[in-house]
Design an enzyme around this catalytic site. Structure first.
Site, PDB file in Angstrom:
ATOM      1  N   ASN A   9     -48.683  17.386  13.290  1.00  0.00           N
ATOM      2  CA  ASN A   9     -48.627  18.487  12.330  1.00  0.00           C
ATOM      3  C   ASN A   9     -49.584  19.567  12.847  1.00  0.00           C
ATOM      4  O   ASN A   9     -50.796  19.448  12.684  1.00  0.00           O
ATOM      5  CB  ASN A   9     -49.073  17.963  10.953  1.00  0.00           C
ATOM      6  CG  ASN A   9     -49.211  19.076   9.928  1.00  0.00           C
ATOM      7  OD1 ASN A   9     -48.777  20.210  10.170  1.00  0.00           O
ATOM      8  ND2 ASN A   9     -49.810  18.769   8.796  1.00  0.00           N
ATOM      9  N   LYS A  11     -49.925  22.493  11.818  1.00  0.00           N
ATOM     10  CA  LYS A  11     -50.372  23.417  10.760  1.00  0.00           C
ATOM     11  C   LYS A  11     -50.215  24.860  11.242  1.00  0.00           C
ATOM     12  O   LYS A  11     -49.270  25.146  11.984  1.00  0.00           O
ATOM     13  CB  LYS A  11     -51.811  23.088  10.341  1.00  0.00           C
ATOM     14  CG  LYS A  11     -51.952  21.601   9.991  1.00  0.00           C
ATOM     15  CD  LYS A  11     -53.226  21.255   9.286  1.00  0.00           C
ATOM     16  CE  LYS A  11     -53.242  19.754   9.002  1.00  0.00           C
ATOM     17  NZ  LYS A  11     -54.389  19.329   8.218  1.00  0.00           N
ATOM     18  N   HIS A  95     -47.209  18.144   1.604  1.00  0.00           N
ATOM     19  CA  HIS A  95     -48.525  17.977   2.239  1.00  0.00           C
ATOM     20  C   HIS A  95     -49.606  18.436   1.257  1.00  0.00           C
ATOM     21  O   HIS A  95     -49.396  19.376   0.492  1.00  0.00           O
ATOM     22  CB  HIS A  95     -48.582  18.807   3.522  1.00  0.00           C
ATOM     23  CG  HIS A  95     -49.814  18.535   4.325  1.00  0.00           C
ATOM     24  ND1 HIS A  95     -51.025  19.098   4.019  1.00  0.00           N
ATOM     25  CD2 HIS A  95     -50.030  17.715   5.374  1.00  0.00           C
ATOM     26  CE1 HIS A  95     -51.931  18.640   4.874  1.00  0.00           C
ATOM     27  NE2 HIS A  95     -51.357  17.808   5.710  1.00  0.00           N
ATOM     28  N   GLU A  97     -52.136  20.184   1.588  1.00  0.00           N
ATOM     29  CA  GLU A  97     -52.510  21.606   1.661  1.00  0.00           C
ATOM     30  C   GLU A  97     -51.507  22.460   0.898  1.00  0.00           C
ATOM     31  O   GLU A  97     -51.864  23.510   0.350  1.00  0.00           O
ATOM     32  CB  GLU A  97     -52.637  22.041   3.138  1.00  0.00           C
ATOM     33  CG  GLU A  97     -53.932  21.493   3.731  1.00  0.00           C
ATOM     34  CD  GLU A  97     -53.890  21.193   5.218  1.00  0.00           C
ATOM     35  OE1 GLU A  97     -52.991  21.680   5.918  1.00  0.00           O
ATOM     36  OE2 GLU A  97     -54.782  20.446   5.680  1.00  0.00           O
ATOM     37  N   GLU A 167     -51.797  10.130   2.846  1.00  0.00           N
ATOM     38  CA  GLU A 167     -52.874  10.956   3.388  1.00  0.00           C
ATOM     39  C   GLU A 167     -53.924  11.185   2.302  1.00  0.00           C
ATOM     40  O   GLU A 167     -53.772  12.102   1.481  1.00  0.00           O
ATOM     41  CB  GLU A 167     -52.325  12.309   3.836  1.00  0.00           C
ATOM     42  CG  GLU A 167     -51.348  12.230   4.971  1.00  0.00           C
ATOM     43  CD  GLU A 167     -51.371  13.516   5.809  1.00  0.00           C
ATOM     44  OE1 GLU A 167     -51.535  13.402   7.024  1.00  0.00           O
ATOM     45  OE2 GLU A 167     -51.265  14.608   5.238  1.00  0.00           O
ATOM     46  N   GLY A 173     -58.823  16.364   7.921  1.00  0.00           N
ATOM     47  CA  GLY A 173     -59.619  17.369   8.601  1.00  0.00           C
ATOM     48  C   GLY A 173     -61.115  17.214   8.394  1.00  0.00           C
ATOM     49  O   GLY A 173     -61.888  18.115   8.714  1.00  0.00           O
ATOM     50  N   SER A 213     -57.565  12.402   9.692  1.00  0.00           N
ATOM     51  CA  SER A 213     -58.541  12.208  10.775  1.00  0.00           C
ATOM     52  C   SER A 213     -58.175  11.058  11.725  1.00  0.00           C
ATOM     53  O   SER A 213     -59.053  10.341  12.182  1.00  0.00           O
ATOM     54  CB  SER A 213     -59.947  12.032  10.205  1.00  0.00           C
ATOM     55  OG  SER A 213     -60.334  13.203   9.491  1.00  0.00           O
TER      56      SER A 213
END
Ligand code: PGA
Length: 259
Positions: A9, A11, A95, A97, A167, A173, A213
């Site tokens: 991904n 991003k 996701h 985000e 996730e 991150g 991560s």
């Protein structure tokens, strides 16, 4: 029954030249991946360029989001039909985000999942709790709500065409990861729910990836867990060498599949 899968991904990273270069390096490093399927999800603007690079390779192209309508007055959106036409085989949906920054709701995500399936795109439905939710003991409640809502209304035969990614938001991150056993516990729970939604058999066929991560030095630990079927990789997918190592470490031993 389940071949592990590793999904990059990217991003909002990768202007055209960088995207081509990174995709080429990953393609060249994973010419014949054994015991693992590999997908790259660049930003929309780089999909066509990366599609060209991946043409003829076993690596799959994916997108990071889509709308649920086929076309229409939806400024700034991209439809699953448009992604399929570019050669995308999968699409990451829900996701964290997008849930947290773009305020996507479970209902919107479920419409996206159904729309992706209509266009033969494999949805990679992301679920995961925040640090606060974990502290409050709400991990299972949160992922259960997201899973049930995201897959709502799907016939059992469509369930097996989905991939789930667990996730934990606090691990994305941040350099923190769930321990393999923490992740495996949630994966097992999600698989139990999938059996309820479909059948035990169909639940056994659905891949559940871990994301948050994942790095070259921890990927092997996750892949040892029978319930973890690969990884959704953000930061470490931006360097070809680290993503290639993660893909190799996530492969099923001796090319076999997970039960
Ligand atoms: P990360 O991101 O690997 O950088 O933690 C994972 C993701 O957001 O899918």
């Amino acid at each position: 029954m389940r071949t592990p899968m590793v999904v990059a991904n990217w991003k909002m990273h990768g202007r055209l030249a960088e995207a081509r270069e990174l995709a080429q390096a990953v393609r060249d490093g994973l010419k014949r991946p054994r015991g693992v399927e590999v997908a790259i999800c660049p930003p929309f603007t780089a999909l066509a360029a990366v599609a060209e690079v991946l043409a003829g390779s076993p690596l799959m192209l994916g997108a990071q989001n889509c709308h649920w309508e086929e076309s229409g007055a939806f400024t700034g959106e991209v439809s699953p039909a448009m992604l399929a036409e570019l050669g995308c085989r999968l699409v990451v949906l829900g996701h964290s985000e997008r849930r947290h920054i773009s305020r996507e709701t479970d209902e919107e995500i479920s419409r996206k999942v159904a729309a992706a399936l209509r266009h033969r795109l494999q949805p990679v439905l992301c679920v995961g709790e925040t640090a606060e939710e974990r502290r409050q003991g709400l991990t299972f409640t949160v992922v259960e709500g997201q899973l049930r809502a995201g897959l709502a209304g799907l016939p059992a035969e469509d369930l097996v065409r989905c991939t789930i990614a667990y996730e934990p938001v606090w691990a994305i991150g941040t350099g923190l990861t769930a321990t393999p056993s923490q992740a495996a516990e949630v994966h097992g729970y999600l698989r139990g729910l999938l059996s309820e939604l479909g059948s035990k058999e169909s639940a056994q066929a659905v891949r559940i990836l871990y994301g948050g991560s994942v790095k070259p030095d921890n990927a092997g630990l996750f892949s040892q867990e029978p319930e973890i079927d690969g990884a959704l990789v953000g930061g470490a997918s931006l360097q070809a060498a680290s993503f290639i190592t993660i893909a190799k470490k996530s492969a099923a031993k001796s090319g076999a599949s997970k039960e």
